[in-house]
Design a protein around this motif. Structure first.
Motif, PDB file in Angstrom:
ATOM      1  N   SER A  52       0.853  -1.193   0.000  1.00 52.65           N
ATOM      2  CA  SER A  52       0.000   0.000   0.000  1.00 52.65           C
ATOM      3  C   SER A  52       0.888   1.242   0.000  1.00 52.65           C
ATOM      4  O   SER A  52       1.903   1.292   0.678  1.00 52.65           O
ATOM      5  N   GLY A  53       0.478   2.239  -0.781  1.00 49.63           N
ATOM      6  CA  GLY A  53       1.242   3.474  -0.854  1.00 49.63           C
ATOM      7  C   GLY A  53       2.260   3.510  -1.964  1.00 49.63           C
ATOM      8  O   GLY A  53       2.932   4.521  -2.166  1.00 49.63           O
ATOM      9  N   LYS A  56      -0.031   1.850  -6.971  1.00 48.72           N
ATOM     10  CA  LYS A  56      -0.480   0.853  -7.941  1.00 48.72           C
ATOM     11  C   LYS A  56      -1.621   1.355  -8.814  1.00 48.72           C
ATOM     12  O   LYS A  56      -1.607   1.179 -10.028  1.00 48.72           O
ATOM     13  N   ASP A  80     -10.476  -4.421  -4.276  1.00 49.26           N
ATOM     14  CA  ASP A  80     -10.453  -3.477  -3.154  1.00 49.26           C
ATOM     15  C   ASP A  80     -10.685  -4.212  -1.838  1.00 49.26           C
ATOM     16  O   ASP A  80     -11.341  -5.259  -1.804  1.00 49.26           O
ATOM     17  N   ASP A  93     -10.092   2.215  -5.696  1.00 54.32           N
ATOM     18  CA  ASP A  93      -9.425   2.113  -6.996  1.00 54.32           C
ATOM     19  C   ASP A  93     -10.277   2.719  -8.094  1.00 54.32           C
ATOM     20  O   ASP A  93      -9.771   3.393  -8.989  1.00 54.32           O
ATOM     21  N   GLY A 145      -3.103  -5.022  -2.142  1.00 53.70           N
ATOM     22  CA  GLY A 145      -1.939  -4.291  -1.633  1.00 53.70           C
ATOM     23  C   GLY A 145      -1.706  -4.574  -0.175  1.00 53.70           C
ATOM     24  O   GLY A 145      -1.352  -3.691   0.597  1.00 53.70           O
TER      25      GLY A 145
END
Length: 260
Positions: A52-53, A56, A80, A93, A145
């Motif tokens: 995450s971060g 993507k 998600d 997303d 993620g």
């Protein structure tokens, strides 16, 4: 007109209905997927994963635009995290991909992970088959993620792209078993940030250690050399090269009999 015939005729709404039925494990949807199965096996499934971060979703956005600009019928499955209250997807997303919504050649589907581990939803593989049968040449699958254990995408995708970014503990992550070991392409996003080149160099060094170990064991079978690319999804730098590398990996799979 039945659902299978509508999808074969290019009806996107029918495709969306099928994906909903598949997610809900509805018997009529699964039967339609069985009927469509002979039309599968042509799409290039590209998995995009990473912590995450790492950016993507923005990178998937850029890739979809570039691939569609090259004439490829492109679809996206964005997995998600599920809401702990409703069980539905938070659709973060989809929000970040709003500028794709007016591109008719790009089909986007968000899916809730619904508690499934490994970064995918339980129906992601079946959804990819449906998109393949519907004639999409490219299927981009963006995982949740979740982090180091998110490796299920490697079983689904032909090409697995792992996205890293400076400042996320990359040097430590690179030394661990897990997500980096499934990469066919490593992309260091946010290349405009400090230490991006350092992160790319650390990842390249870890790959070289793997190559040295391979040579020391006498293994000489053809294998793919994982590239490390610096990209910036925010300003578009490196996207052309990244897209070219995806095509090069597909060519390598074909040449070495590893496609499908």
């Amino acid at each position: 007109m039945d659902l299978v015939h509508e999808i074969n005729s290019g009806n996107r709404r029918a495709l969306a209905r099928l994906l909903t039925l598949i997610e809900n494990q509805d018997e009529s949807g699964l039967s339609a997927l069985d009927a469509l199965y002979p039309r599968t096996g042509n799409a290039h499934i590209i998995g995009i994963t990473g912590p995450s971060g790492s950016g993507k979703s923005t990178l998937v956005n850029r890739l979809a635009l570039e691939l569609s600009g090259r004439g490829k019928q492109t679809s996206i499955i964005a997995v998600d995290p599920s809401s702990p209250f409703s069980g539905g997807a938070l659709l973060g997303d989809r929000v970040r991909m709003r500028d794709l919504s007016e591109r008719p050649e790009i089909f986007i589907r968000s899916m809730a992970s619904r508690g499934a581990l490994g970064g995918l939803a339980r129906a992601t593989g079946e959804a990819a088959l449906a998109l393949d049968a519907a004639g999409f040449e490219i299927i981009l699958v963006e995982t949740v993620g979740a982090g180091q254990s998110e490796v299920e995408i490697a079983r689904l995708a032909h090409t697995t792209m792992v996205i890293e970014a400076p400042g996320l503990g990359d040097d430590i992550q690179a030394a661990k078993a897990g997500i980096l070991e499934i990469a066919d392409i490593l992309a260091v996003n946010k290349s405009d940030k400090p230490n991006a080149s350092m992160t790319a160099n650390a990842l390249s060094a870890m790959l070289e250690i793997g190559e040295d170990l391979r040579k020391s064991t006498g293994e000489d079978e053809p294998h793919w050399r994982v590239p490390v690319l610096l990209v910036s999804a925010l300003n578009g730098e490196g996207i052309l090269e990244l897209t070219d590398e995806i095509g090069r990996h597909r060519d390598w799979l074909n040449a070495n009999g590893e496609w499908n």
